[in-house]
Scaffold this active site. Structure first.
Site, PDB file in Angstrom:
ATOM      1  N   SER A   5      -7.629   0.746  24.195  1.00 57.04           N
ATOM      2  CA  SER A   5      -7.464   0.826  25.842  1.00 57.04           C
ATOM      3  C   SER A   5      -6.201   0.487  26.520  1.00 57.04           C
ATOM      4  CB  SER A   5      -8.670  -0.305  26.360  1.00 57.04           C
ATOM      5  OG  SER A   5      -8.321  -1.476  25.863  1.00 57.04           O
ATOM      6  N   TYR A  52      -8.958   7.780  24.646  1.00 58.78           N
ATOM      7  CA  TYR A  52      -9.472   7.778  26.120  1.00 58.78           C
ATOM      8  C   TYR A  52      -8.840   9.044  26.739  1.00 58.78           C
ATOM      9  CZ  TYR A  52     -11.211   3.054  24.904  1.00 58.78           C
ATOM     10  OH  TYR A  52     -11.929   1.989  24.217  1.00 58.78           O
ATOM     11  N   GLU A  66      -8.791  -4.114   2.894  1.00 57.10           N
ATOM     12  CA  GLU A  66     -10.099  -3.873   3.635  1.00 57.10           C
ATOM     13  C   GLU A  66     -10.342  -2.627   3.326  1.00 57.10           C
ATOM     14  OE1 GLU A  66     -11.958  -5.847   5.400  1.00 57.10           O
ATOM     15  OE2 GLU A  66     -11.044  -7.586   6.011  1.00 57.10           O
ATOM     16  N   LYS A  81      -8.946  -3.636  11.434  1.00 54.95           N
ATOM     17  CA  LYS A  81      -8.835  -3.964  12.852  1.00 54.95           C
ATOM     18  C   LYS A  81      -8.004  -5.219  13.029  1.00 54.95           C
ATOM     19  CE  LYS A  81     -11.790  -4.795  16.695  1.00 54.95           C
ATOM     20  NZ  LYS A  81     -13.043  -4.578  17.493  1.00 54.95           N
ATOM     21  N   ARG A  91     -11.969  -4.910  27.043  1.00 55.16           N
ATOM     22  CA  ARG A  91     -12.917  -6.341  27.603  1.00 55.16           C
ATOM     23  C   ARG A  91     -13.259  -6.335  28.796  1.00 55.16           C
ATOM     24  NH1 ARG A  91      -9.727 -10.124  23.156  1.00 55.16           N
ATOM     25  NH2 ARG A  91     -10.188  -9.084  21.457  1.00 55.16           N
ATOM     26  N   LYS A 121     -10.211 -14.063  18.337  1.00 51.44           N
ATOM     27  CA  LYS A 121     -10.798 -13.393  17.371  1.00 51.44           C
ATOM     28  C   LYS A 121      -9.904 -13.490  16.162  1.00 51.44           C
ATOM     29  CE  LYS A 121     -13.717 -10.448  20.458  1.00 51.44           C
ATOM     30  NZ  LYS A 121     -14.173  -9.121  20.546  1.00 51.44           N
ATOM     31  N   LYS A 163      -6.955   0.435  13.622  1.00 50.07           N
ATOM     32  CA  LYS A 163      -7.122   0.011  15.153  1.00 50.07           C
ATOM     33  C   LYS A 163      -6.164  -1.255  15.323  1.00 50.07           C
ATOM     34  CE  LYS A 163     -10.361  -1.511  18.615  1.00 50.07           C
ATOM     35  NZ  LYS A 163     -11.829  -1.718  18.672  1.00 50.07           N
TER      36      LYS A 163
HETATM   37  C1  PBG Z   1     -15.618  -4.950  19.914  1.00 46.11           C
HETATM   38  C2  PBG Z   1     -14.556  -3.764  20.090  1.00 46.11           C
HETATM   39  C3  PBG Z   1     -13.256  -3.982  20.939  1.00 46.11           C
HETATM   40  C4  PBG Z   1     -12.869  -2.782  20.702  1.00 46.11           C
HETATM   41  C5  PBG Z   1     -13.990  -1.878  20.253  1.00 46.11           C
HETATM   42  N1  PBG Z   1     -14.849  -2.564  19.838  1.00 46.11           N
HETATM   43  C6  PBG Z   1     -12.605  -5.207  21.389  1.00 46.11           C
HETATM   44  C7  PBG Z   1     -12.556  -6.476  20.611  1.00 46.11           C
HETATM   45  O1  PBG Z   1     -12.567  -6.307  19.419  1.00 46.11           O
HETATM   46  O2  PBG Z   1     -12.444  -7.373  21.309  1.00 46.11           O
HETATM   47  C8  PBG Z   1     -11.507  -2.470  21.450  1.00 46.11           C
HETATM   48  C9  PBG Z   1     -11.467  -0.878  21.955  1.00 46.11           C
HETATM   49  C10 PBG Z   1     -10.066  -0.711  22.794  1.00 46.11           C
HETATM   50  O3  PBG Z   1      -9.468  -1.473  23.218  1.00 46.11           O
HETATM   51  O4  PBG Z   1     -10.223   0.267  23.312  1.00 46.11           O
HETATM   52  N2  PBG Z   1     -16.041  -5.114  18.734  1.00 46.11           N
END
Ligand code: PBG
Length: 327
Positions: free
Chosen positions: A279, A318, A238, A200, A210, A222, A253
């Site tokens: 998203s 989505y 990982e 990720k 968010r 992050k 991701k």
């Molecule tokens: C948080 C989380 C995030 C997403 C899924 N779980 C956002 C982040 O890490 O800040 C993002 C999913 C998306 O953008 O569709 N643990």
């Protein structure tokens, strides 16, 4: 001259019409590839469109059930749940995340009661519950690893108790898959699966998500736990370590900007690989389509088949309902 060169070879012969193209198509999308992310919020009788995600909604639990029935009727096998937590329930310990009567736990119970066959996955991360909007416990401006992983393991057990089929840790703390698997085994949840967000990245493509959960980090970013977009070796490391720690499914991701990582991870592990079409990827296609700059359906289907070509077994997206209708 070889007979496998022009003019003997003419690749266009295999593209001449729809039937021959169909016959030599290497990858196929299927409704069974899809996992639908769903946002649940407190209250009743409400559905709110997410401002930065046109046509995508947060639902109160009663309306979420209708949505889930529709998803099941389309033949989609799985949903991935995210809870929107009101500010007053957020703290630095993730207290609400462990509430057996919390929104996530209630949603899992309600969905499993209504659709027992549906594969219900839950997001396991602290950020929607964190007063700092971070995926772990904060101390002195740092995100604590082991303390956070310990909390996440408890959270996974709480979701398993509610009836989740899979827990999906999206936090990127080190060692959390092992701690989670241990905790699940210890509590007797030997059949609860783990879909690990293994690779990720610290991505700007999470912005609209968010907004959906009101979970933008209160300070900093992050980057001390999510991965550097410049890297791919650590994605493989990982993925391999999460598989060894007991992950049943490994996720990469975001999706579109990381197809190379998806391919590399697919070739490195021996469990199914999922990809999260996040998203921002959704919103980019939606926004361009709204402006008339892209054909939404075509751009969507092209992105989805690209995931299959890159090696994805499963796709969290989505677009799942729209794509399922076209398939
Ligand atoms: C948080 C989380 C995030 C997403 C899924 N779980 C956002 C982040 O890490 O800040 C993002 C999913 C998306 O953008 O569709 N643990």
């Amino acid at each position: 001259m070889s007979h496998s060169q022009f003019p003997y070879s003419r690749p266009r012969r295999l593209r001449a019409n729809g039937n021959i193209r169909r016959m030599v198509e290497e990858n196929h999308l299927s409704v069974s590839d899809f996992i639908v992310p769903l946002f649940v919020m407190e209250g009743t009788g409400k559905k709110e469109e997410i401002a930065s995600m046109p046509d995508y909604y947060r639902f109160t639990l009663d309306l979420l059930i209708d949505e889930v029935r529709e998803i099941e009727d389309l033949g989609i096998p799985s949903v991935l749940l995210f809870a929107k937590v009101p500010d007053e329930k957020k703290d630095n310990e993730g207290t609400e995340a462990l509430n057996a009567d919390g929104l996530m736990q209630k949603a899992v119970r309600a969905i499993k009661k209504e659709c027992p066959e549906l594969v219900v996955m839950t997001d396991v991360a602290m950020d929607p519950y964190s007063s700092f909007g971070h995926d772990g416990i904060v101390e002195g401006g740092q995100i604590l690893n082991d303390e956070s992983a310990d909390l996440l393991a408890k959270m996974a057990v709480s979701h398993a108790e509610a009836g989740a089929d899979f827990v999906a840790p999206s936090d990127m703390m080190d060692g959390r898959i092992l701690m989670m698997r241990d905790a699940l085994e210890e509590m007797g949840f030997v059949n609860t699966g783990i879909m690990a967000y293994s690779a990720k990245y610290a991505s700007s493509y999470y912005g609209p998500f968010r907004d959906a959960l009101d979970s933008t980090p209160g300070f900093g970013d992050k980057k001390t736990y999510q991965m550097n977009p410049a890297n791919s070796l650590e994605a493989i490391k990982e993925a391999i370590s999460d598989e060894q720690e007991g992950a049943d499914i490994i996720m990469v991701k975001p999706g579109i900007p990381y197809l190379d990582v998806l391919r590399a991870v697919k070739e490195s592990v021996h469990v199914p690989v999922s990809v999260y079409n996040v998203s921002g990827e959704y919103s980019m296609i939606k926004a361009a389509a709204e402006k008339g700059w892209l054909n939404e359906e075509h751009a969507m289907m092209e992105a989805l088949i690209a995931f299959k070509r890159a090696g994805a077994d499963l796709i969290a997206t989505y677009f799942a309902k729209d794509a399922a209708r076209l398939l």
